[in-house]
Design a protein around this motif. Structure first.
Motif, PDB file in Angstrom:
ATOM      1  N   ARG A 163       0.846  -1.189   0.000  1.00 11.39           N
ATOM      2  CA  ARG A 163       0.000   0.000   0.000  1.00 11.39           C
ATOM      3  C   ARG A 163       0.884   1.243   0.000  1.00 11.39           C
ATOM      4  N   PHE A 164       0.314   2.333  -0.528  1.00  7.17           N
ATOM      5  CA  PHE A 164       1.044   3.589  -0.590  1.00  7.17           C
ATOM      6  C   PHE A 164       0.215   4.697   0.048  1.00  7.17           C
ATOM      7  N   GLY A 165       0.845   5.832   0.284  1.00  5.25           N
ATOM      8  CA  GLY A 165       0.146   7.000   0.794  1.00  5.25           C
ATOM      9  C   GLY A 165       0.399   7.246   2.267  1.00  5.25           C
ATOM     10  N   LEU A 166      -0.380   8.158   2.828  1.00  5.09           N
ATOM     11  CA  LEU A 166      -0.309   8.501   4.247  1.00  5.09           C
ATOM     12  C   LEU A 166      -1.702   8.352   4.835  1.00  5.09           C
ATOM     13  N   ARG A 167      -1.805   7.617   5.922  1.00  2.00           N
ATOM     14  CA  ARG A 167      -3.127   7.314   6.487  1.00  2.00           C
ATOM     15  C   ARG A 167      -3.896   8.569   6.879  1.00  2.00           C
ATOM     16  N   ALA A 168      -3.201   9.580   7.403  1.00  2.00           N
ATOM     17  CA  ALA A 168      -3.872  10.801   7.837  1.00  2.00           C
ATOM     18  C   ALA A 168      -4.395  11.628   6.666  1.00  2.00           C
ATOM     19  N   LEU A 169      -3.854  11.364   5.459  1.00  2.00           N
ATOM     20  CA  LEU A 169      -4.253  12.119   4.269  1.00  2.00           C
ATOM     21  C   LEU A 169      -4.894  11.188   3.243  1.00  2.00           C
ATOM     22  N   ASP A 170      -5.743  10.311   3.721  1.00  2.00           N
ATOM     23  CA  ASP A 170      -6.320   9.278   2.865  1.00  2.00           C
ATOM     24  C   ASP A 170      -7.619   9.718   2.197  1.00  2.00           C
ATOM     25  N   ALA A 171      -8.307  10.684   2.772  1.00  2.00           N
ATOM     26  CA  ALA A 171      -9.614  11.107   2.258  1.00  2.00           C
ATOM     27  C   ALA A 171      -9.463  11.776   0.884  1.00  2.00           C
ATOM     28  N   PRO A 172     -10.495  11.669   0.027  1.00  2.00           N
ATOM     29  CA  PRO A 172     -10.414  12.236  -1.330  1.00  2.00           C
ATOM     30  C   PRO A 172     -10.097  13.722  -1.381  1.00  2.00           C
ATOM     31  N   HIS A 208      -6.621  14.951  -2.403  1.00  2.00           N
ATOM     32  CA  HIS A 208      -5.979  14.485  -3.637  1.00  2.00           C
ATOM     33  C   HIS A 208      -6.383  15.236  -4.893  1.00  2.00           C
ATOM     34  N   SER A 209      -7.267  16.222  -4.772  1.00  2.00           N
ATOM     35  CA  SER A 209      -7.497  17.107  -5.911  1.00  2.00           C
ATOM     36  C   SER A 209      -6.299  18.059  -6.020  1.00  2.00           C
ATOM     37  N   ALA A 210      -6.151  18.693  -7.171  1.00  2.00           N
ATOM     38  CA  ALA A 210      -5.037  19.634  -7.332  1.00  2.00           C
ATOM     39  C   ALA A 210      -5.132  20.751  -6.291  1.00  2.00           C
ATOM     40  N   TRP A 211      -6.344  21.263  -6.058  1.00  2.00           N
ATOM     41  CA  TRP A 211      -6.532  22.322  -5.074  1.00  2.00           C
ATOM     42  C   TRP A 211      -6.258  21.801  -3.669  1.00  2.00           C
ATOM     43  N   GLY A 212      -6.732  20.588  -3.390  1.00  2.00           N
ATOM     44  CA  GLY A 212      -6.501  19.990  -2.077  1.00  2.00           C
ATOM     45  C   GLY A 212      -5.023  19.780  -1.794  1.00  2.00           C
ATOM     46  N   MET A 213      -4.258  19.386  -2.815  1.00  2.00           N
ATOM     47  CA  MET A 213      -2.820  19.197  -2.629  1.00  2.00           C
ATOM     48  C   MET A 213      -2.114  20.529  -2.375  1.00  2.00           C
ATOM     49  N   LEU A 214      -2.531  21.578  -3.088  1.00  2.00           N
ATOM     50  CA  LEU A 214      -1.933  22.893  -2.874  1.00  2.00           C
ATOM     51  C   LEU A 214      -2.180  23.398  -1.455  1.00  2.00           C
ATOM     52  N   LEU A 215      -3.354  23.071  -0.898  1.00  2.00           N
ATOM     53  CA  LEU A 215      -3.718  23.537   0.439  1.00  2.00           C
ATOM     54  C   LEU A 215      -3.264  22.603   1.557  1.00  2.00           C
ATOM     55  N   THR A 216      -2.745  21.438   1.214  1.00  2.00           N
ATOM     56  CA  THR A 216      -2.370  20.446   2.225  1.00  2.00           C
ATOM     57  C   THR A 216      -1.481  21.007   3.340  1.00  2.00           C
ATOM     58  N   PRO A 217      -0.419  21.759   3.049  1.00  2.00           N
ATOM     59  CA  PRO A 217       0.446  22.237   4.144  1.00  2.00           C
ATOM     60  C   PRO A 217      -0.299  23.058   5.191  1.00  2.00           C
ATOM     61  N   TRP A 218      -1.325  23.782   4.789  1.00  2.00           N
ATOM     62  CA  TRP A 218      -2.089  24.602   5.743  1.00  2.00           C
ATOM     63  C   TRP A 218      -3.182  23.779   6.427  1.00  2.00           C
ATOM     64  N   ARG A 219      -3.874  22.943   5.662  1.00  2.00           N
ATOM     65  CA  ARG A 219      -4.934  22.131   6.243  1.00  2.00           C
ATOM     66  C   ARG A 219      -4.391  21.073   7.197  1.00  2.00           C
ATOM     67  N   ALA A 220      -3.201  20.554   6.898  1.00  2.00           N
ATOM     68  CA  ALA A 220      -2.649  19.437   7.672  1.00  2.00           C
ATOM     69  C   ALA A 220      -1.778  19.879   8.846  1.00  2.00           C
ATOM     70  N   ARG A 221      -1.562  21.163   9.008  1.00  2.00           N
ATOM     71  CA  ARG A 221      -0.594  21.625  10.006  1.00  2.00           C
ATOM     72  C   ARG A 221      -1.027  21.295  11.445  1.00  2.00           C
ATOM     73  N   LYS A 222      -2.325  21.098  11.672  1.00  2.00           N
ATOM     74  CA  LYS A 222      -2.803  20.801  13.029  1.00  2.00           C
ATOM     75  C   LYS A 222      -2.862  19.305  13.312  1.00  2.00           C
ATOM     76  N   LEU A 223      -2.629  18.490  12.282  1.00  2.00           N
ATOM     77  CA  LEU A 223      -2.621  17.046  12.487  1.00  2.00           C
ATOM     78  C   LEU A 223      -1.338  16.659  13.244  1.00  2.00           C
ATOM     79  N   PRO A 224      -1.446  15.858  14.289  1.00  2.00           N
ATOM     80  CA  PRO A 224      -0.251  15.504  15.071  1.00  2.00           C
ATOM     81  C   PRO A 224       0.754  14.673  14.280  1.00  2.00           C
ATOM     82  N   GLN A 225       0.248  13.854  13.367  1.00  2.00           N
ATOM     83  CA  GLN A 225       1.135  13.002  12.569  1.00  2.00           C
ATOM     84  C   GLN A 225       0.496  12.758  11.212  1.00  2.00           C
ATOM     85  N   LEU A 226       1.310  12.888  10.169  1.00  2.00           N
ATOM     86  CA  LEU A 226       0.801  12.675   8.813  1.00  2.00           C
ATOM     87  C   LEU A 226       1.097  11.252   8.357  1.00  2.00           C
TER      88      LEU A 226
END
Length: 276
Positions: A246-255, A258-276
């Motif tokens: 399997r590939f990927g990161l469990r904390a970032l598994d939701a659809p 994985h959109s282009a916009w979602g990937m661009l925003l990942t650093p800001w949206r994911a910053r509060k997650l304790p572990q990616l």
């Protein structure tokens, strides 16, 4: 002056090769994925959409890098070579040994930065976009956050200045890097003997697949880009994974990740997650 002009012609020739390796290697790996797909790989509408989003992110990266750097990277590399900037230029080394050491140390610097990208939080938030891909194929190589490309290129310029890397050595390393990156991410059913024969020196595709595992111990291993000896030397080597890994990161598994916009925003949206 003739030597200067001849050197510039050689650099332009190597730059053209790098472009052909990037695009030609990408097309070749797409064909290989069609002819010999890895276990669990399927060609369907979902996969085409996945590749399209990765491609859009890559285009965004090209735009950002062009705006930030323009053509200054190549100009700086040439300037540093002709000004003989770097430690290796101060050593009485024959031409061939200087080139080999510059190549090896540049590859070691890539290993160090890749490892930092997993261990420095703000770098990891950017680099996690690449690792979040749950369906790894050759388009995953294009899945790089634009803001991660900027410190990557700055690091490499500083490394070249510190080491004393001639511009042509940098370009040869870049050509191999581009070729290997396509191989590493392609969803191809590679023969097992490739790992047996080459993994003692080179990073094989299955070794890099292990690096894209959602298991933390594997994600934080196999940082090498070309040479596997850095992982061996610093104790970060793990054995190749099976084809069905399997590939990927469990904390970032939701659809939504994985959109282009979602990937661009990942650093800001994911910053509060304790572990990616």
């Amino acid at each position: 002056m003739p030597d200067f002009a001849q050197n510039l012609d050689s650099l332009l020739w190597l730059q053209h090769i790098a472009v052909w390796v990037l695009f030609g290697g990408f097309v070749l790996m797409l064909a290989a994925e069609w002819l010999a797909p890895a276990v669990g790989t399927h060609w369907n509408s979902r996969r085409f959409a996945h590749g399209g989003h990765n491609l859009l992110l890559w285009v965004a990266g090209i735009v950002v890098v062009s705006l930030v750097f323009g053509g200054t990277i190549w100009l700086l590399l040439q300037w540093m070579q002709f000004r003989r900037i770097g430690v290796l230029y101060f050593l009485p080394l024959p031409f061939w040994l200087h080139a080999i050491l510059a190549f090896a140390l540049l590859d070691a610097s890539d290993y160090i930065f890749h490892r930092l990208s997993h261990n420095v939080r703000w770098l990891w938030l950017l680099h996690a976009v690449h690792h979040s891909d749950p369906q790894m194929d050759v388009t995953t190589n294009l899945r790089q956050h634009p803001l991660h490309i900027i410190p990557t290129e700055l690091w490499r310029l500083v490394a070249c200045a510190a080491i004393g890397v001639p511009a042509w050595v940098f370009l040869i390393h870049e050509i191999l890097n581009l070729g290997f990156a396509n191989l590493h991410h392609a969803a191809v059913r590679w023969p097992r003997w490739i790992d047996t024969v080459f993994s003692w020196l080179l990073v094989t595709p299955r070794m890099h697949w292990s690096h894209h595992s959602p298991e933390l111990a594997r994600t934080n291993s196999n940082y090498g880009m070309l040479l596997s000896l850095w992982d061996r030397a610093f104790g970060t080597l793990t054995p190749p994974v099976d084809d069905a890994a399997r590939f990927g990161l469990r904390a970032l598994d939701a659809p939504r990740w994985h959109s282009a916009w979602g990937m661009l925003l990942t650093p800001w949206r994911a910053r509060k997650l304790p572990q990616l």
